[in-house]
Write a protein that holds these residues in place. Structure first.
Motif, PDB file in Angstrom:
ATOM      1  N   PHE A 120      27.776  14.113  17.928  1.00 17.55           N
ATOM      2  CA  PHE A 120      28.513  14.010  16.681  1.00 17.55           C
ATOM      3  C   PHE A 120      29.341  15.270  16.497  1.00 17.55           C
ATOM      4  CE2 PHE A 120      24.416  15.849  15.637  1.00 17.55           C
ATOM      5  CZ  PHE A 120      24.658  16.785  14.643  1.00 17.55           C
ATOM      6  N   LEU A 121      30.413  15.146  15.736  1.00 20.23           N
ATOM      7  CA  LEU A 121      31.295  16.288  15.499  1.00 20.23           C
ATOM      8  C   LEU A 121      30.678  17.226  14.474  1.00 20.23           C
ATOM      9  CD1 LEU A 121      34.784  14.517  15.258  1.00 20.23           C
ATOM     10  CD2 LEU A 121      33.963  15.990  17.121  1.00 20.23           C
ATOM     11  N   VAL A 122      30.695  18.532  14.781  1.00 18.25           N
ATOM     12  CA  VAL A 122      30.196  19.550  13.855  1.00 18.25           C
ATOM     13  C   VAL A 122      31.323  20.493  13.430  1.00 18.25           C
ATOM     14  CG1 VAL A 122      27.813  19.436  14.656  1.00 18.25           C
ATOM     15  CG2 VAL A 122      29.403  21.053  15.730  1.00 18.25           C
ATOM     16  N   GLY A 123      32.488  20.270  13.937  1.00 18.82           N
ATOM     17  CA  GLY A 123      33.684  21.036  13.595  1.00 18.82           C
ATOM     18  C   GLY A 123      34.887  20.172  13.923  1.00 18.82           C
ATOM     19  N   PRO A 124      36.087  20.661  13.615  1.00 20.89           N
ATOM     20  CA  PRO A 124      37.283  19.843  13.836  1.00 20.89           C
ATOM     21  C   PRO A 124      37.447  19.356  15.278  1.00 20.89           C
ATOM     22  CG  PRO A 124      37.824  21.801  12.583  1.00 20.89           C
ATOM     23  CD  PRO A 124      36.399  21.946  13.011  1.00 20.89           C
ATOM     24  N   ASN A 125      36.883  20.083  16.253  1.00 20.16           N
ATOM     25  CA  ASN A 125      37.009  19.646  17.653  1.00 20.16           C
ATOM     26  C   ASN A 125      35.782  20.032  18.487  1.00 20.16           C
ATOM     27  OD1 ASN A 125      37.321  22.364  17.871  1.00 20.16           O
ATOM     28  ND2 ASN A 125      39.434  22.308  18.555  1.00 20.16           N
ATOM     29  N   LEU A 126      34.616  20.108  17.837  1.00 19.91           N
ATOM     30  CA  LEU A 126      33.387  20.453  18.546  1.00 19.91           C
ATOM     31  C   LEU A 126      32.343  19.349  18.390  1.00 19.91           C
ATOM     32  CD1 LEU A 126      32.911  24.231  17.699  1.00 19.91           C
ATOM     33  CD2 LEU A 126      33.601  23.238  19.892  1.00 19.91           C
TER      34      LEU A 126
ATOM     35  N   THR B  48      34.022  13.125  30.989  1.00 23.00           N
ATOM     36  CA  THR B  48      33.189  12.404  30.033  1.00 23.00           C
ATOM     37  C   THR B  48      33.939  12.266  28.713  1.00 23.00           C
ATOM     38  OG1 THR B  48      31.208  13.326  31.050  1.00 23.00           O
ATOM     39  CG2 THR B  48      30.956  12.431  28.856  1.00 23.00           C
ATOM     40  N   ALA B  49      33.699  11.184  28.023  1.00 24.11           N
ATOM     41  CA  ALA B  49      34.352  10.955  26.735  1.00 24.11           C
ATOM     42  C   ALA B  49      33.307  10.658  25.664  1.00 24.11           C
ATOM     43  CB  ALA B  49      35.343   9.794  26.821  1.00 24.11           C
ATOM     44  N   ALA B  50      33.640  11.014  24.437  1.00 16.91           N
ATOM     45  CA  ALA B  50      32.824  10.654  23.275  1.00 16.91           C
ATOM     46  C   ALA B  50      33.459   9.423  22.641  1.00 16.91           C
ATOM     47  CB  ALA B  50      32.794  11.799  22.277  1.00 16.91           C
ATOM     48  N   GLN B  51      32.630   8.483  22.260  1.00 21.22           N
ATOM     49  CA  GLN B  51      33.116   7.244  21.657  1.00 21.22           C
ATOM     50  C   GLN B  51      32.819   7.286  20.161  1.00 21.22           C
ATOM     51  OE1 GLN B  51      31.149   3.764  23.183  1.00 21.22           O
ATOM     52  NE2 GLN B  51      32.800   2.410  22.563  1.00 21.22           N
ATOM     53  N   PHE B  52      33.874   7.310  19.362  1.00 26.81           N
ATOM     54  CA  PHE B  52      33.731   7.340  17.906  1.00 26.81           C
ATOM     55  C   PHE B  52      34.066   5.975  17.321  1.00 26.81           C
ATOM     56  CE2 PHE B  52      34.796  11.807  18.929  1.00 26.81           C
ATOM     57  CZ  PHE B  52      33.619  12.386  18.495  1.00 26.81           C
TER      58      PHE B  52
ATOM     59  N   ARG C  26      33.291  -3.236  16.411  1.00 28.33           N
ATOM     60  CA  ARG C  26      34.483  -2.441  16.723  1.00 28.33           C
ATOM     61  C   ARG C  26      34.122  -1.551  17.910  1.00 28.33           C
ATOM     62  NH1 ARG C  26      37.065   2.489  13.296  1.00 28.33           N
ATOM     63  NH2 ARG C  26      38.823   2.814  14.674  1.00 28.33           N
ATOM     64  N   ASN C  27      34.913  -1.606  18.965  1.00 27.44           N
ATOM     65  CA  ASN C  27      34.600  -0.836  20.168  1.00 27.44           C
ATOM     66  C   ASN C  27      34.814   0.657  20.002  1.00 27.44           C
ATOM     67  OD1 ASN C  27      33.673  -2.916  21.779  1.00 27.44           O
ATOM     68  ND2 ASN C  27      35.738  -3.523  22.338  1.00 27.44           N
ATOM     69  N   GLY C  28      35.583   1.055  19.017  1.00 23.79           N
ATOM     70  CA  GLY C  28      35.783   2.469  18.772  1.00 23.79           C
ATOM     71  C   GLY C  28      36.866   3.063  19.644  1.00 23.79           C
ATOM     72  N   THR C  29      36.896   4.387  19.655  1.00 29.85           N
ATOM     73  CA  THR C  29      37.936   5.146  20.337  1.00 29.85           C
ATOM     74  C   THR C  29      37.292   6.214  21.210  1.00 29.85           C
ATOM     75  OG1 THR C  29      39.339   4.789  18.404  1.00 29.85           O
ATOM     76  CG2 THR C  29      40.028   6.492  19.928  1.00 29.85           C
ATOM     77  N   LEU C  30      37.853   6.418  22.400  1.00 26.20           N
ATOM     78  CA  LEU C  30      37.307   7.393  23.349  1.00 26.20           C
ATOM     79  C   LEU C  30      38.118   8.683  23.331  1.00 26.20           C
ATOM     80  CD1 LEU C  30      36.694   5.009  26.383  1.00 26.20           C
ATOM     81  CD2 LEU C  30      34.984   5.918  24.799  1.00 26.20           C
ATOM     82  N   PHE C  31      37.409   9.795  23.160  1.00 26.65           N
ATOM     83  CA  PHE C  31      38.001  11.123  23.210  1.00 26.65           C
ATOM     84  C   PHE C  31      37.370  11.885  24.365  1.00 26.65           C
ATOM     85  CE2 PHE C  31      38.908   9.875  18.922  1.00 26.65           C
ATOM     86  CZ  PHE C  31      40.107  10.498  18.606  1.00 26.65           C
TER      87      PHE C  31
END
Length: 172
Positions: free
Chosen positions: A1-7, A24-28, A38-43
């Protein structure tokens, strides 16, 4: 999970080495919308920008690229800040978990979950219904403040027997 704007915060056992975060990607937003999923978005993760982990506390903190693979802005997603203040939860207080049990869409544990102990090593014990794949989930107080990073599940034992979700006792 995100704990900062990009962490992104997850477990050391997920990324025991920086090299394992590459590619590796995080799926939100992998979640239910009514009865549909909803499949979400990969970052994609960006360990070259930032990566730190700790085996003893079982955490890994890694940077996330600002745009998803599809071009969505990461700022679309809120983060759960880590607040260093003590006393956000006490024994017996309810706690909540946002999780993806068994890799399924996001679910919320908001009932029958309470803090049972604060251990000297910094770990918390709490009752909760979690499954494999839930490690790395945020554990929150009732004000939705982050109190812990979910590490692993420990089965309830009563009189030397495992307690099932139906409160039945079965031999170990």
């Amino acid at each position: 999970f995100l704990v900062g704007p990009n962490l992104l915060l997850t477990n050391h056992h997920v990324f025991p080495r920086k090299e394992e975060a590459y590619g590796t990607a995080a799926q939100f937003a992998y979640e239910y919308q009514g009865t549909a999923v909803r499949n979400g978005t990969l970052f994609e993760l960006d360990p070259d920008r930032f990566f730190v982990n700790d085996k003893g506390l079982d955490y890994a903190l890694v940077a996330v690229k600002p745009r998803s693979i599809e071009g969505e802005d990461l700022r679309t997603y809120r983060f759960l800040p880590l607040i260093a203040t003590e006393g956000k939860i006490r024994k017996g207080d309810p706690c909540c978990i946002i999780q993806h049990p068994d890799g399924r869409p996001k679910t919320y544990v908001t009932q029958n979950s309470a803090l049972t102990d604060l251990l000297p090593d910094g770990f918390l014990l709490y009752t909760s219904d979690t499954l494999s794949g839930s490690s790395g989930s945020p554990v929150l107080n009732t004000h939705w403040e982050t109190i812990a990073l979910h590490h692993c599940g420990v089965p309830e034992i009563r009189n030397g027997m495992l307690v099932t979700v139906n409160n039945d006792l079965v031999p170990m």
